[in-house]
Design a protein around this motif. Sequence first.
Motif, PDB file in Angstrom:
ATOM      1  N   ASP A 165       0.852  -1.197   0.000  1.00  0.00           N
ATOM      2  CA  ASP A 165       0.000   0.000   0.000  1.00  0.00           C
ATOM      3  C   ASP A 165       0.881   1.237   0.000  1.00  0.00           C
ATOM      4  N   GLU A 166       0.316   2.333  -0.482  1.00  0.00           N
ATOM      5  CA  GLU A 166       0.994   3.610  -0.328  1.00  0.00           C
ATOM      6  C   GLU A 166       1.148   3.900   1.159  1.00  0.00           C
ATOM      7  N   ILE A 167       2.227   4.553   1.540  1.00  0.00           N
ATOM      8  CA  ILE A 167       2.547   4.717   2.963  1.00  0.00           C
ATOM      9  C   ILE A 167       1.484   5.514   3.705  1.00  0.00           C
ATOM     10  N   ASN A 168       0.756   6.375   3.020  1.00  0.00           N
ATOM     11  CA  ASN A 168      -0.278   7.175   3.682  1.00  0.00           C
ATOM     12  C   ASN A 168      -1.664   6.542   3.579  1.00  0.00           C
ATOM     13  N   ARG A 169      -1.751   5.352   2.958  1.00  0.00           N
ATOM     14  CA  ARG A 169      -3.045   4.698   2.777  1.00  0.00           C
ATOM     15  C   ARG A 169      -3.002   3.241   3.261  1.00  0.00           C
ATOM     16  N   SER A 228      -4.989   8.500   8.391  1.00  0.00           N
ATOM     17  CA  SER A 228      -5.528   9.856   8.449  1.00  0.00           C
ATOM     18  C   SER A 228      -4.559  10.797   9.148  1.00  0.00           C
ATOM     19  N   ILE A 229      -4.401  11.983   8.599  1.00  0.00           N
ATOM     20  CA  ILE A 229      -3.539  12.980   9.228  1.00  0.00           C
ATOM     21  C   ILE A 229      -4.211  13.600  10.447  1.00  0.00           C
ATOM     22  N   TYR A 230      -5.477  13.277  10.675  1.00  0.00           N
ATOM     23  CA  TYR A 230      -6.210  13.848  11.797  1.00  0.00           C
ATOM     24  C   TYR A 230      -6.098  12.992  13.058  1.00  0.00           C
ATOM     25  N   ARG A 231      -5.677  11.736  12.891  1.00  0.00           N
ATOM     26  CA  ARG A 231      -5.633  10.837  14.042  1.00  0.00           C
ATOM     27  C   ARG A 231      -4.191  10.494  14.407  1.00  0.00           C
ATOM     28  N   LYS A 232      -3.991  10.108  15.656  1.00  0.00           N
ATOM     29  CA  LYS A 232      -2.681   9.622  16.072  1.00  0.00           C
ATOM     30  C   LYS A 232      -2.443   8.246  15.461  1.00  0.00           C
ATOM     31  N   PRO A 233      -1.201   7.940  15.107  1.00  0.00           N
ATOM     32  CA  PRO A 233      -0.909   6.628  14.499  1.00  0.00           C
ATOM     33  C   PRO A 233      -1.329   5.481  15.417  1.00  0.00           C
ATOM     34  N   GLU A 234      -1.954   4.471  14.819  1.00  0.00           N
ATOM     35  CA  GLU A 234      -2.361   3.287  15.557  1.00  0.00           C
ATOM     36  C   GLU A 234      -1.201   2.287  15.577  1.00  0.00           C
ATOM     37  N   PRO A 235      -1.330   1.200  16.359  1.00  0.00           N
ATOM     38  CA  PRO A 235      -0.293   0.159  16.335  1.00  0.00           C
ATOM     39  C   PRO A 235      -0.132  -0.413  14.928  1.00  0.00           C
ATOM     40  N   THR A 251       1.956   9.062  -8.536  1.00  0.00           N
ATOM     41  CA  THR A 251       1.593  10.227  -7.725  1.00  0.00           C
ATOM     42  C   THR A 251       2.633  10.384  -6.628  1.00  0.00           C
ATOM     43  N   THR A 252       2.826  11.617  -6.185  1.00  0.00           N
ATOM     44  CA  THR A 252       3.691  11.836  -5.019  1.00  0.00           C
ATOM     45  C   THR A 252       2.865  11.624  -3.752  1.00  0.00           C
ATOM     46  N   VAL A 253       3.541  11.374  -2.655  1.00  0.00           N
ATOM     47  CA  VAL A 253       2.833  11.150  -1.388  1.00  0.00           C
ATOM     48  C   VAL A 253       2.077  12.409  -0.976  1.00  0.00           C
ATOM     49  N   SER A 254       2.662  13.578  -1.204  1.00  0.00           N
ATOM     50  CA  SER A 254       1.983  14.823  -0.831  1.00  0.00           C
ATOM     51  C   SER A 254       0.687  14.992  -1.610  1.00  0.00           C
ATOM     52  N   GLU A 255       0.701  14.665  -2.921  1.00  0.00           N
ATOM     53  CA  GLU A 255      -0.523  14.743  -3.722  1.00  0.00           C
ATOM     54  C   GLU A 255      -1.549  13.721  -3.233  1.00  0.00           C
ATOM     55  N   SER A 256      -1.074  12.536  -2.875  1.00  0.00           N
ATOM     56  CA  SER A 256      -1.976  11.491  -2.396  1.00  0.00           C
ATOM     57  C   SER A 256      -2.644  11.891  -1.087  1.00  0.00           C
ATOM     58  N   ILE A 257      -1.898  12.568  -0.215  1.00  0.00           N
ATOM     59  CA  ILE A 257      -2.477  13.020   1.057  1.00  0.00           C
ATOM     60  C   ILE A 257      -3.577  14.038   0.802  1.00  0.00           C
ATOM     61  N   ILE A 258      -3.347  14.934  -0.159  1.00  0.00           N
ATOM     62  CA  ILE A 258      -4.372  15.934  -0.491  1.00  0.00           C
ATOM     63  C   ILE A 258      -5.630  15.254  -1.014  1.00  0.00           C
ATOM     64  N   ARG A 259      -5.475  14.272  -1.917  1.00  0.00           N
ATOM     65  CA  ARG A 259      -6.632  13.554  -2.441  1.00  0.00           C
ATOM     66  C   ARG A 259      -7.343  12.767  -1.346  1.00  0.00           C
ATOM     67  N   GLN A 260      -6.553  12.190  -0.453  1.00  0.00           N
ATOM     68  CA  GLN A 260      -7.108  11.373   0.622  1.00  0.00           C
ATOM     69  C   GLN A 260      -8.013  12.176   1.537  1.00  0.00           C
ATOM     70  N   HIS A 261      -7.680  13.450   1.741  1.00  0.00           N
ATOM     71  CA  HIS A 261      -8.439  14.286   2.673  1.00  0.00           C
ATOM     72  C   HIS A 261      -9.117  15.453   1.962  1.00  0.00           C
ATOM     73  N   GLN A 262      -9.407  15.258   0.670  1.00  0.00           N
ATOM     74  CA  GLN A 262      -9.954  16.377  -0.087  1.00  0.00           C
ATOM     75  C   GLN A 262     -11.323  16.819   0.422  1.00  0.00           C
ATOM     76  N   ARG A 263     -12.111  15.880   0.961  1.00  0.00           N
ATOM     77  CA  ARG A 263     -13.427  16.262   1.483  1.00  0.00           C
ATOM     78  C   ARG A 263     -13.282  17.224   2.655  1.00  0.00           C
TER      79      ARG A 263
END
Length: 792
Positions: free
Chosen positions: A493-497, A589-596, A650-662
Amino acid sequence: MLLFNLKLIFRNLYKNRLYTFVNVAGLSVALAVCLYTGLWVYHESTYDRFHKDGEQIYRVEFIVDSKNGRFEGIASEVPFASALEASYAGVTDYVRVDYSLVSATCDKITVDEVLAVEADSSFFGFFTFPLLKGSPRTVLNSKHKVAISERLAFKLFGDSREVVGKSILLDHEHEYIISGLFKTPPSRTHLYRFDLVRLIENKSHNHWWSTSVFSYFKIPDAGEMRRIESELRKFVAQQIVETHNWDYESAMNKHLKDRVYFFHPLSELNLGNDYRTRVLVFVSAAVLILLLAVSNYVSMSVSRYRLRTKEIGLRKVMGASRKHVLGLYFTEALVFSLTASCLALVVLELLYPFLNSVIDVPINIYEYEPEWIYGGILCCALLISCASAVFPFFYFTNLTPRELLGKRAHSGGNSRTQKGAVVFQFSIALGLLICIAVIARQMYFVNHRDFGYSPDRIIHLQLKGKEQLSNAQVFVNELRKSSSVGNACLVSDEINRINMRTSFIEKSAPDEFIRVSIWEVQQGFADLYQLSVLEEKTGVEYSSRTVVYVSERFFKESRWASIEGKVLVNYGKEEFPVVGVLSDFVFSSIYRKPEPLVVLVYPDEEIAKEMREFQTVAVSMKTGSAFMETLGQVKAAWKRLFPFDPINFTTVSESIIRQHQREFRFQKLVAVYAVLSVCLALVGLFALSAYTAEQRTKEVGVRKTYGAGLREIFNMLFWDLSKLVGWSAVLAFPVAYYCMNKWLEQFAYTIELSPVIFLLSFLIVWLVAGLTVSYHSLQVARVNPVEALRDE
């Protein structure tokens, strides 16, 4: 009489055209925003209402509340749907849905990134997506058949609808026969904007500890639905017992610990858990904008009427009754509000494409019945007219002609009503400035904080099809030879997904099940992403077996003293030695603390056997290399191996934007609304200050007669206004602090509500007040005292 009153009304409006323009513009913008907000709420709350049996359709979901935090799952196990239908007579039908991005080719025309739905053969009979060609029962009765949308048919074949029977190549590898043509799905459906439907794969992992599909059920009886819902956890536990030979207690207390299953109605799937909050914020912002505009208008209308007290007194002397005075007030207010309402329709026409682009919602005002829009506008106009006419009517008609023609008529300059209006406007402006500053700082902090890796220096490429997967390792080796590529490896998986979750037990403590997210990677991943390794065993042989790294959060929650001798065991009884601890990084999610998190590092031989699990290539830029240089070398390597396949990266930064676009779009719209509110508040302050200064013209004339200069006049006006700004801060600060504190609770990492934000916002409002007073002080000070005192 009506015609005479209309002439007077238009004459007064023209005479005070600056304030008329300010009021009309503010009110029309406010009405347009309110209309758009109403359309947005209607648009969001009517998703999936077009399905024939929509009120009987539910999606199964679950929530896990544990010491690791709260996790919400919308996917379910592969065998869940068929097993539930077989177990409960109340379930009359089901369908499983999955998604994928494919490329579609026909007659040398290729359309990339087509969203494909993979579903059971009952898909078109279950949901109401009209088929223009083909039968719902047979369109997906073979794995070699697909149905496409009108939109995709137009891209591939032009205007022709004679597409049934033609062949189509997906991912340049798999050939299908088009068996159906369906109408392009409407925008108001949670099933996204798909253009192709094919039969879901017969997934081999038929176990009960991996969630990978979305399961929908049709349950006509609401009471039966609630009964089944209350038994879902027991149902899953029983399936685990029968399928995997577990005992019931282990299934309930280990795998299903802290888990609650429930049915989510189809009509509410798009709303999400934050829907009420979003609606509350949008509606509150729209009402606030309208309230500001109406407040501006009402307060300035009252001020204008104070300057027209002699006119009202003369009307009463000439025999005008309360009814005639009310008619005058109401007619003037109605003319004004109707003018603003008509302009609001024009503003809405100009404004809604921009707002649509901000939040990416395809609202079309022409889709709605015009009676609703015109009726809403008319109701607003009548309410505004009543609000602006009632106060002056009751206030001035209670005064006698002598009071209206005497000095009492001129005593309104420092009235409590006027000061209250100014304090209200300043409070709104100050509170909104604080909110805008906090939102801007928090979003900057969230987007630029330390993710644990550098999002701008990592590229992810997606592999598709048998040819690309079979040559994946060759492609990785080619990338590693490039001069500007730091490293390359295969990951699941992508590191942010990273969204796959499962449970492990520690071999020495078999009763302790730990539910974690898992990430499958190739050797060299830590160097590629530049992840911080807190502890690591030396001399690890990656080529012989799969080993694991655990995250810092996992290490702490497991209460380990060291990783020495630690071995994790999964459901399949496979053992994985722990070889390292990674510092926590953002992987969902960039809004939550990392889980185990557990990272499984596979040897190359194992990756070759499980290539379908490794469809992402991660590429890092070498230090000092330019992005375009690295990207050029990546594309060149791709072209050498896959000359006929389009590259998907895609770059990771672009992927993060798409991931949280809502979330980002929601915050953008809130910012737009807040800026509009601040503008209306400041414009209203300017106009109110002008009226205040105009009402104090005679006072200034007297002071100038006694030798007061410009500085004394400015200090007098500015000191009075500064006191009102101070009172507005007393009102705005606690409210803004409470609202922003509640808003920040949704983030795992937040800024602190620094007093600097409040102080700077106060200084901005105070400066605006100072500039306003300065301007009006000059205007008033230039008036000849003789002119100012002429009618005394």
